[in-house]
Design a protein around this motif. Structure first.
Motif, PDB file in Angstrom:
ATOM      1  N   GLU A 214       0.825  -1.203   0.000  1.00 51.65           N
ATOM      2  CA  GLU A 214       0.000   0.000   0.000  1.00 51.65           C
ATOM      3  C   GLU A 214       0.866   1.262   0.000  1.00 51.65           C
ATOM      4  O   GLU A 214       0.532   2.252  -0.657  1.00 51.65           O
ATOM      5  N   VAL A 215       1.976   1.235   0.721  1.00 50.84           N
ATOM      6  CA  VAL A 215       2.884   2.385   0.737  1.00 50.84           C
ATOM      7  C   VAL A 215       3.479   2.606  -0.652  1.00 50.84           C
ATOM      8  O   VAL A 215       3.553   3.736  -1.156  1.00 50.84           O
ATOM      9  N   VAL A 216       3.905   1.507  -1.289  1.00 50.39           N
ATOM     10  CA  VAL A 216       4.487   1.613  -2.634  1.00 50.39           C
ATOM     11  C   VAL A 216       3.460   2.131  -3.623  1.00 50.39           C
ATOM     12  O   VAL A 216       3.750   3.012  -4.445  1.00 50.39           O
ATOM     13  N   LEU A 217       2.225   1.588  -3.554  1.00 56.36           N
ATOM     14  CA  LEU A 217       1.170   2.074  -4.449  1.00 56.36           C
ATOM     15  C   LEU A 217       0.821   3.529  -4.165  1.00 56.36           C
ATOM     16  O   LEU A 217       0.448   4.281  -5.076  1.00 56.36           O
ATOM     17  N   GLY A 218       0.951   3.946  -2.901  1.00 57.42           N
ATOM     18  CA  GLY A 218       0.653   5.328  -2.548  1.00 57.42           C
ATOM     19  C   GLY A 218       1.658   6.328  -3.085  1.00 57.42           C
ATOM     20  O   GLY A 218       1.356   7.522  -3.200  1.00 57.42           O
ATOM     21  N   ILE A 219       2.861   5.860  -3.433  1.00 63.28           N
ATOM     22  CA  ILE A 219       3.888   6.760  -3.977  1.00 63.28           C
ATOM     23  C   ILE A 219       3.394   7.404  -5.264  1.00 63.28           C
ATOM     24  O   ILE A 219       3.571   8.608  -5.487  1.00 63.28           O
TER      25      ILE A 219
ATOM     26  N   GLY B  78      -6.057  16.595  -0.557  1.00 67.36           N
ATOM     27  CA  GLY B  78      -5.937  15.488  -1.508  1.00 67.36           C
ATOM     28  C   GLY B  78      -5.685  14.162  -0.810  1.00 67.36           C
ATOM     29  O   GLY B  78      -6.280  13.133  -1.152  1.00 67.36           O
ATOM     30  N   ILE B  79      -4.800  14.156   0.194  1.00 66.92           N
ATOM     31  CA  ILE B  79      -4.506  12.926   0.934  1.00 66.92           C
ATOM     32  C   ILE B  79      -5.701  12.519   1.784  1.00 66.92           C
ATOM     33  O   ILE B  79      -6.007  11.320   1.911  1.00 66.92           O
ATOM     34  N   ALA B  80      -6.403  13.508   2.382  1.00 65.18           N
ATOM     35  CA  ALA B  80      -7.602  13.200   3.158  1.00 65.18           C
ATOM     36  C   ALA B  80      -8.673  12.564   2.271  1.00 65.18           C
ATOM     37  O   ALA B  80      -9.337  11.593   2.669  1.00 65.18           O
TER      38      ALA B  80
ATOM     39  N   VAL C  41      -1.661   5.831   4.168  1.00 66.19           N
ATOM     40  CA  VAL C  41      -2.074   7.226   4.000  1.00 66.19           C
ATOM     41  C   VAL C  41      -1.357   8.127   5.004  1.00 66.19           C
ATOM     42  O   VAL C  41      -0.993   9.265   4.678  1.00 66.19           O
ATOM     43  N   VAL C  42      -1.108   7.632   6.211  1.00 64.42           N
ATOM     44  CA  VAL C  42      -0.332   8.408   7.188  1.00 64.42           C
ATOM     45  C   VAL C  42       1.087   8.640   6.669  1.00 64.42           C
ATOM     46  O   VAL C  42       1.639   9.748   6.801  1.00 64.42           O
ATOM     47  N   VAL C  43       1.679   7.618   6.069  1.00 62.70           N
ATOM     48  CA  VAL C  43       3.009   7.777   5.467  1.00 62.70           C
ATOM     49  C   VAL C  43       2.958   8.827   4.363  1.00 62.70           C
ATOM     50  O   VAL C  43       3.865   9.668   4.249  1.00 62.70           O
TER      51      VAL C  43
ATOM     52  N   ALA D 166       5.100  12.272   4.326  1.00 67.84           N
ATOM     53  CA  ALA D 166       6.069  12.469   3.242  1.00 67.84           C
ATOM     54  C   ALA D 166       5.671  13.563   2.271  1.00 67.84           C
ATOM     55  O   ALA D 166       6.490  13.973   1.435  1.00 67.84           O
ATOM     56  N   ALA D 167       4.430  14.054   2.352  1.00 73.02           N
ATOM     57  CA  ALA D 167       3.921  14.993   1.347  1.00 73.02           C
ATOM     58  C   ALA D 167       4.749  16.275   1.281  1.00 73.02           C
ATOM     59  O   ALA D 167       5.168  16.708   0.202  1.00 73.02           O
ATOM     60  N   GLU D 168       4.976  16.918   2.424  1.00 74.45           N
ATOM     61  CA  GLU D 168       5.686  18.195   2.426  1.00 74.45           C
ATOM     62  C   GLU D 168       7.142  18.046   1.948  1.00 74.45           C
ATOM     63  O   GLU D 168       7.586  18.797   1.078  1.00 74.45           O
ATOM     64  N   PRO D 169       7.924  17.091   2.515  1.00 80.14           N
ATOM     65  CA  PRO D 169       9.306  16.939   2.030  1.00 80.14           C
ATOM     66  C   PRO D 169       9.377  16.603   0.545  1.00 80.14           C
ATOM     67  O   PRO D 169      10.244  17.123  -0.172  1.00 80.14           O
ATOM     68  N   LEU D 170       8.470  15.729   0.075  1.00 76.54           N
ATOM     69  CA  LEU D 170       8.505  15.346  -1.337  1.00 76.54           C
ATOM     70  C   LEU D 170       8.168  16.531  -2.227  1.00 76.54           C
ATOM     71  O   LEU D 170       8.836  16.773  -3.246  1.00 76.54           O
ATOM     72  N   ALA D 171       7.131  17.290  -1.857  1.00 76.78           N
ATOM     73  CA  ALA D 171       6.745  18.454  -2.662  1.00 76.78           C
ATOM     74  C   ALA D 171       7.866  19.488  -2.698  1.00 76.78           C
ATOM     75  O   ALA D 171       8.150  20.086  -3.748  1.00 76.78           O
TER      76      ALA D 171
END
Length: 274
Positions: free
Chosen positions: A24-29, A54-56, A189-191, A195-200
């Motif tokens: 699920e984490v990999v698919l969430g990437i 978007g994540i919510a 989804v928590v991951v 990770a959203a802010e650092p990745l963006a």
């Protein structure tokens, strides 16, 4: 409650949970890369809000789909078939799957949308042209802003739906226990949220990574279309290619930074010489 305790004491359940969490984490990437690219097109004060929303929405959609597992499983039932008059494989069967389910149609539509969106973003990256409705009263647009908030949320919602269905069908195929699916989805989804802010920020600070990420989205879109037509590409191949490309780009970034440091050191030395 007793069933949950029994499940918690089952080593096989823990193995399924760990495996499903990783999947699920990999698919969430994929979902997170798309959200990051779209949110970076918004004004700075709206970017974090768009990512969180978007994540919510992704979490709400996944949990809603989990509550209707029977409906989701039903999406794999054949809706219609097409006659085949084209070439056949060595086994004498059609080269493509002719029976289409709602899942196939959703994957094909999502893949086409992803290919279109990634191609459009590549065009804007190569030749940015501000849209008139994004200009302020003085005819000026903030740097990097090429989309309004509503358009970004609608596009995020559409892709959330596609990725959510793919995610839940993966979960259903790996375990029959609903609590394991819920835990894995919430953890993934928590991951994504963490990770959203650092990745963006990383994507925004490294323009070459944007093009690489768009290339990933093109590949993922093509894979979704192929999957919808019954041509199943192993996910391991996709993520191995993404990891290799990411490694090459990381080496390129390290090389550019080393050259910049050398150039800066040379400039400092030339200025210190009387």
């Amino acid at each position: 409650m007793d069933s949950l305790m029994t499940l918690a004491a089952d080593p096989a359940a823990w193995a399924a949970l760990i495996t499903l969490v990783v999947m699920e984490v990999v698919l969430g990437i994929d979902n997170l890369v798309f959200i990051s690219i779209l949110s970076n097109k918004l004004p700075l004060e709206q970017q974090a809000k768009a990512r969180r929303l978007g994540i919510a929405l992704a979490l709400i959609m996944r949990l809603a789909l989990l509550s209707t597992i029977a409906f989701i499983v039903g999406l794999t039932a054949t809706v219609f078939e097409l006659p085949w008059t084209g070439p056949v494989g060595k086994d004498g069967h059609a080269m493509f799957e002719l029976a289409f389910s709602w899942r196939d149609l959703i994957l094909i539509a999502g893949g086409l949308f992803l290919v279109w969106k990634a191609t459009t973003e590549v065009h804007h990256t190569m030749d940015p042209t501000p849209s008139p409705n994004l200009l302020d009263k003085d005819g000026v647009m903030a740097a990097g802003v090429t989309m309004n908030f509503g358009a970004a949320i609608v596009q995020i919602l559409l892709l959330d739906m596609v990725f959510s269905i793919d995610s839940i069908l993966t979960a259903v195929g790996m375990t029959d226990h609903l609590p394991i699916m819920v835990i894995a989805v919430v953890f993934a989804v928590v991951v994504m949220l963490v990770a959203a802010e650092p990745l963006a920020k990383f994507i925004n600070d490294n323009p070459t990574v944007v093009m690489l990420a768009l290339g990933f989205l093109l590949m993922i879109g093509a894979t979704l279309i192929a999957d919808g037509f019954g041509v199943h590409v192993p996910k391991g191949y996709i993520y191995a290619a993404m990891a290799f490309s990411g490694l090459v780009e990381a080496l390129n970034m390290a090389s550019r930074r080393a050259q910049q440091r050398k150039a800066q050191a040379a400039m400092d030395n030339s200025q210190s010489v009387p």
